[in-house]
Design an enzyme around this catalytic site. Structure first.
Site, PDB file in Angstrom:
ATOM      1  N   HIS A  15       0.797  -1.235   0.000  1.00  0.00           N
ATOM      2  CA  HIS A  15       0.000   0.000   0.000  1.00  0.00           C
ATOM      3  C   HIS A  15       0.826   1.279   0.000  1.00  0.00           C
ATOM      4  O   HIS A  15       0.442   2.266  -0.603  1.00  0.00           O
ATOM      5  CB  HIS A  15      -0.971  -0.001   1.207  1.00  0.00           C
ATOM      6  CG  HIS A  15      -0.295   0.002   2.537  1.00  0.00           C
ATOM      7  ND1 HIS A  15       0.231  -1.145   3.097  1.00  0.00           N
ATOM      8  CD2 HIS A  15      -0.030   0.988   3.431  1.00  0.00           C
ATOM      9  CE1 HIS A  15       0.774  -0.852   4.268  1.00  0.00           C
ATOM     10  NE2 HIS A  15       0.626   0.438   4.486  1.00  0.00           N
ATOM     11  N   ASP A  16       1.968   1.275   0.683  1.00  0.00           N
ATOM     12  CA  ASP A  16       2.735   2.517   0.841  1.00  0.00           C
ATOM     13  C   ASP A  16       3.991   2.559  -0.013  1.00  0.00           C
ATOM     14  O   ASP A  16       4.935   3.272   0.331  1.00  0.00           O
ATOM     15  CB  ASP A  16       3.139   2.670   2.320  1.00  0.00           C
ATOM     16  CG  ASP A  16       2.115   3.476   3.090  1.00  0.00           C
ATOM     17  OD1 ASP A  16       1.287   4.173   2.445  1.00  0.00           O
ATOM     18  OD2 ASP A  16       2.139   3.417   4.331  1.00  0.00           O
ATOM     19  N   LYS A  34       5.945   5.722  -0.776  1.00  0.00           N
ATOM     20  CA  LYS A  34       6.657   6.514   0.237  1.00  0.00           C
ATOM     21  C   LYS A  34       8.124   6.732  -0.107  1.00  0.00           C
ATOM     22  O   LYS A  34       8.753   7.616   0.454  1.00  0.00           O
ATOM     23  CB  LYS A  34       6.560   5.834   1.606  1.00  0.00           C
ATOM     24  CG  LYS A  34       5.293   6.183   2.347  1.00  0.00           C
ATOM     25  CD  LYS A  34       5.415   5.740   3.774  1.00  0.00           C
ATOM     26  CE  LYS A  34       4.208   6.141   4.588  1.00  0.00           C
ATOM     27  NZ  LYS A  34       4.264   5.564   5.923  1.00  0.00           N
ATOM     28  N   HIS A  38      -6.142   3.750  -0.087  1.00  0.00           N
ATOM     29  CA  HIS A  38      -6.033   3.382   1.330  1.00  0.00           C
ATOM     30  C   HIS A  38      -6.070   4.587   2.262  1.00  0.00           C
ATOM     31  O   HIS A  38      -6.121   4.422   3.477  1.00  0.00           O
ATOM     32  CB  HIS A  38      -4.812   2.486   1.587  1.00  0.00           C
ATOM     33  CG  HIS A  38      -3.485   3.176   1.528  1.00  0.00           C
ATOM     34  ND1 HIS A  38      -2.827   3.447   0.358  1.00  0.00           N
ATOM     35  CD2 HIS A  38      -2.670   3.655   2.514  1.00  0.00           C
ATOM     36  CE1 HIS A  38      -1.675   4.053   0.614  1.00  0.00           C
ATOM     37  NE2 HIS A  38      -1.563   4.197   1.917  1.00  0.00           N
ATOM     38  N   HIS A  39      -6.032   5.820   1.713  1.00  0.00           N
ATOM     39  CA  HIS A  39      -6.195   7.004   2.568  1.00  0.00           C
ATOM     40  C   HIS A  39      -7.516   7.717   2.319  1.00  0.00           C
ATOM     41  O   HIS A  39      -7.729   8.824   2.833  1.00  0.00           O
ATOM     42  CB  HIS A  39      -5.028   7.980   2.384  1.00  0.00           C
ATOM     43  CG  HIS A  39      -3.769   7.497   3.036  1.00  0.00           C
ATOM     44  ND1 HIS A  39      -3.618   7.450   4.410  1.00  0.00           N
ATOM     45  CD2 HIS A  39      -2.613   7.009   2.506  1.00  0.00           C
ATOM     46  CE1 HIS A  39      -2.415   6.965   4.691  1.00  0.00           C
ATOM     47  NE2 HIS A  39      -1.784   6.681   3.552  1.00  0.00           N
ATOM     48  N   HIS A  41       2.535  10.345  -1.694  1.00  0.00           N
ATOM     49  CA  HIS A  41       2.956   8.941  -1.786  1.00  0.00           C
ATOM     50  C   HIS A  41       1.901   8.066  -2.471  1.00  0.00           C
ATOM     51  O   HIS A  41       2.237   7.047  -3.064  1.00  0.00           O
ATOM     52  CB  HIS A  41       3.357   8.389  -0.417  1.00  0.00           C
ATOM     53  CG  HIS A  41       2.218   7.954   0.460  1.00  0.00           C
ATOM     54  ND1 HIS A  41       1.504   8.813   1.238  1.00  0.00           N
ATOM     55  CD2 HIS A  41       1.681   6.724   0.683  1.00  0.00           C
ATOM     56  CE1 HIS A  41       0.583   8.143   1.918  1.00  0.00           C
ATOM     57  NE2 HIS A  41       0.665   6.863   1.595  1.00  0.00           N
ATOM     58  N   ASP A  98      -4.116  -1.045   8.142  1.00  0.00           N
ATOM     59  CA  ASP A  98      -2.940  -0.184   8.260  1.00  0.00           C
ATOM     60  C   ASP A  98      -2.963   0.581   9.579  1.00  0.00           C
ATOM     61  O   ASP A  98      -1.966   0.614  10.318  1.00  0.00           O
ATOM     62  CB  ASP A  98      -2.946   0.799   7.067  1.00  0.00           C
ATOM     63  CG  ASP A  98      -1.639   1.552   6.926  1.00  0.00           C
ATOM     64  OD1 ASP A  98      -0.609   1.070   7.424  1.00  0.00           O
ATOM     65  OD2 ASP A  98      -1.655   2.635   6.302  1.00  0.00           O
TER      66      ASP A  98
HETATM   67 FE   LIG Z   1      -0.182   5.384   3.040  1.00  0.00          FE
HETATM   68 FE   LIG Z   2       1.369   1.545   6.407  1.00  0.00          FE
END
Ligand SMILES: [Fe+2]
Ligand SMILES: [Fe+2]
Length: 370
Positions: free
Chosen positions: A213-214, A217, A275-276, A242, A304
């Site tokens: 998911h990240d 970043k 996911h955010h 991100h 998360d």
């Molecule tokens: Fe994230």
């Molecule tokens: Fe995370």
């Protein structure tokens, strides 16, 4: 677009087989998870009620299958009722569902066990020599379909892990965090499955893709990524990038490895891209609300945050699972989809097991001065 491609192809193959072998009433595949030693149902083809879905068992607790895996050999049970006692739960289920004989074959990809293929018939002594010869062709074919479908996940995971490994030193999250997020997301999907009819194939993709998911970043500058305490509004805006960087990375990997034809890549894109988002529409990047946020995005958001709360970070101690779940519940309906929070409520023991199984070592937790 439907992502349930393995399932559709297997069902098609099964109906072809049944034209010649009408009593071959079930065909199923379970995939093996090396990290947890669990076998999980993956695809099923059979009549209505006679399907075993959302089932999982430890391979070490099914010695007969473990032996097949080690011997690389198929097994025929000509009469399921005539087996040494006690019967395994799987065999018991087969008998109760009206099956009488079975043919089981371990599946390998690059010499690693990837799972098992099960053929079941509603007549005893059905797996004659002629039939087994005939099935061998189909076994090869199914094995190739499964391997082809799963291999790109491993390629993607390998490529992204390399990228991530290079960036890990400067990330405030650990390698275990991303694995736990995958496990929590799988747990939520698994618990929701009977209620909203999720296939095993979907759950497997959520498990494999939630850890990514990240991935975006790696594009966030150090002074923001490693900052102790709250981000300023400008820094927060910069950190939000991100999500879009993650989508760009995936698009270029998919392009590079020529994986664009795989429909389940959409599950990965949705996890990274949403996911955010928040259930009430106040999240980013697109302010999507409710069911406009794909289910895999809503599940990953809960997984998360659950892990972020229950682990120690350089800027905060770990919360207890009780405290974390109280928080998620308080934010259920605003930040999070209540549907995805509900499965956590009565299962703290199982969640703690996941946490303990993929535990950070102290030295894995980077401090802000790293
Ligand atoms: Fe994230
Ligand atoms: Fe995370």
């Amino acid at each position: 677009m439907s992502w349930d491609l393995v399932g559709e192809r297997i069902i098609h193959l099964h109906s072809e087989l049944r034209a010649s072998w009408p009593h071959l009433s079930r065909l199923a595949v379970a995939v093996y998870d090396h990290e947890t030693d669990r076998l999980n149902t993956f695809v099923n083809s059979g009549d209505g009620q006679r399907q075993l879905q959302n089932y999982s068992a430890k391979l070490s607790e099914v010695p007969s299958l473990k032996q097949l895996a080690e011997q690389h050999s198929p097994r025929i049970k000509q009469d399921l009722r005539d087996q040494p006692q006690p019967l395994s739960p799987h065999t018991q289920w087969l008998i109760e569902a009206g099956f009488a004989s079975s043919y089981t074959m371990p599946l390998y990809g690059n010499d690693h066990l990837i799972g098992f293929l099960f053929f079941d018939a509603d007549r005893s002594n059905y797996f004659t020599e002629t039939m087994v010869r005939y099935l061998a062709v189909y076994t090869e074919l199914i094995s190739a379909i499964i391997t082809n479908q799963l291999a790109p996940i491993y390629i993607l995971r390998g490529a992204l892990n390399t990228v991530r490994h290079l960036a890990l030193k400067r990330d405030s999250e650990t390698a275990c965090h991303i694995r736990r997020v995958g496990r929590y997301a799988q747990f939520i999907a698994f618990k929701l499955a009977p209620q909203i009819d999720l296939s095993d194939e979907y759950i497997e993709f959520v498990l494999q893709y939630a850890p990514m998911h990240d991935i975006g970043k790696i594009g966030v500058p150090d002074n923001i990524l490693l900052k102790r305490g709250e981000l300023s509004p400008d820094e927060y805006e910069a950190a939000k990038i991100h999500v879009l960087s993650g989508l760009e990375i995936i698009d270029s990997v998919v392009d590079e490895f020529d994986l664009g034809h795989l429909a389940h890549i959409d599950i990965l894109r949705n996890i990274i891209g949403t996911h955010h988002e928040r259930f009430d529409g106040t999240g980013y990047p697109n302010g999507l609300a409710g069911e406009a946020i794909p289910l895999e995005g809503r599940i990953t958001a809960v997984a998360d945050v659950l892990d972020a709360l229950t682990t120690r970070r350089s800027y905060k101690p770990a919360w207890s699972f009780e405290e974390a779940i109280d928080y998620l519940q308080a934010k259920s309906g605003s930040m999070f989809d209540p549907l995805c929070v509900a499965p956590l409520l009565d299962h703290i023991g199982e969640l703690r097991e996941i946490h303990d199984c993929f535990k950070d070592r102290d030295e894995d937790i980077p401090s802000a001065s790293d």
